[in-house]
Design an enzyme around this catalytic site. Structure first.
Site: not given
Length: 350
Positions: A44, A46, A154, A156, A160, A162, A192, A199, A287
């Site tokens: 820790h 301390e 992205a 159609a 994507s 970049w 992907d 990196r 998500l």
């Protein structure tokens, strides 16, 4: 205390399930010791700051209440008492039931002056992940979106790479490094085949990688082939077949289902129970929508490029079933800046 907070931030993404604490020891107007929670959560802060110094009569500045329980290391309150410090200044109290005022009580019982609440808001912000895990059994969640000016991730056809430029991508890698794990959905893996590693910025520590996929009907070649660099966790529904994934070294985490998706709250609680305090979600749209709809996003980070893809492009956030503005989750803007040709904007929950 400002120095202690700065030191504590060095532990972001590296010390889970423990808090990223910083400590500075001052004597006769001079800093004689400093420390922060080591990688993996111990030692820790301390004892790191007290190591090799004469702290008798000194003041210790600590960003979180010193622990009071015996775990894999002795209590930090005992270390401060044994060192003979005269005063301890604490930014924030620790809600962990094993501490929760006991550390302060131990120090005061030993005759040490204790002051609390110094730059408390900053400390709580820095350690929000640990505090949420203790009080709500879930990690702090950052949702990152990199999109066109019109909110597309992205074209159609699915292209994507970049949308945003190299400066924005480098910033994303730095953000990954400050979180315990990077989370993506099954759609992102299918589109992907990412590695989700840090990196191009010279780090020695990698966050974990988490994939949310109810059926595990995905091919994650790059994720599986880089487990020597960073672990891979798979959050799946009750009907998924996990044998092959476990045989290849991935860690399956069974979650309850919510319709055609994993229940986002149950997933976050399972991740918290596994020790994670800070999760960096990089999509995809379904998500992101489920996390926002469940009220589980604590910070939004947007990278916006000066390109438009039109209505036929893939939206950055999936359907949320919102019919009125009052139902929409609200966030407050805390930062905007230019990164190369792109704009960064950060928002926190209102």
């Amino acid at each position: 205390m400002g120095m202690a907070l700065s030191l504590g931030r060095r532990g972001l993404g590296r010390v889970w399930p423990n808090p990223n604490v910083g400590c500075v020891v001052v004597k006769d107007g001079r800093v004689i010791g400093r420390g922060w929670t080591a990688d993996g959560g111990r030692p820790h802060a301390e004892p790191q700051a007290l190591d090799g110094i004469d702290a008798r009569g000194a003041t210790a500045y600590v960003t979180l209440e010193p622990c009071a329980h015996h775990g894999k290391t002795p209590p930090c309150s005992e270390a401060l008492i044994a060192a003979g410090v005269a005063r301890v200044v604490i930014a924030a109290g620790d809600p962990d039931p094993r501490v929760a005022g006991k550390g302060i009580a131990m120090l005061r019982a030993a005759g040490i002056t204790v002051d609390t609440g110094v730059r408390e808001d900053e400390a709580r912000s820095d350690m929000a992940g640990f505090l949420l895990r203790i009080t709500q059994n879930r990690p702090f969640v950052t949702l990152k979106l990199a999109s066109s000016f019109d909110g597309r991730i992205a074209t159609a056809s699915g292209e994507s790479k970049w949308i945003t430029g190299p400066d924005a991508r480098r910033a994303v890698h730095a953000m990954r490094a400050r979180h315990d794990a990077v989370l993506v959905g099954a759609g992102t893996v299918r589109a992907d085949d990412p590695t989700l590693t840090v990196r191009d910025i010279g780090v020695t520590h990698q966050p974990g990688r988490v994939v949310a996929s109810r059926k595990l009907d995905i091919t994650a070649t790059n994720l599986l082939n880089t487990q020597d660099i960073a672990p891979l966790w798979l959050c799946h529904g009750p009907d998924a077949s996990v044998g092959e994934w476990a045989d290849r070294g991935a860690k399956p985490i069974a979650c309850t289902a919510q319709g055609r998706q994993i229940d986002p709250l149950d997933m976050m609680q399972k991740l918290a129970s596994a020790g994670l305090t800070r999760v960096f979600c990089e999509g995809g749209g379904s998500l992101a929508a489920s996390l926002l709809g469940a009220g589980l996003v604590d910070e939004l980070v947007g990278f916006t490029a000066g390109v438009t893809l039109g209505a036929e492009g893939t939206p950055s956030i999936g359907a949320m079933g919102i019919e009125s503005l009052a139902e929409a989750p609200r966030f407050s803007l805390i930062e905007t800046r230019q990164l190369g040709a792109d704009a960064l904007h950060r928002w926190v929950r209102s």
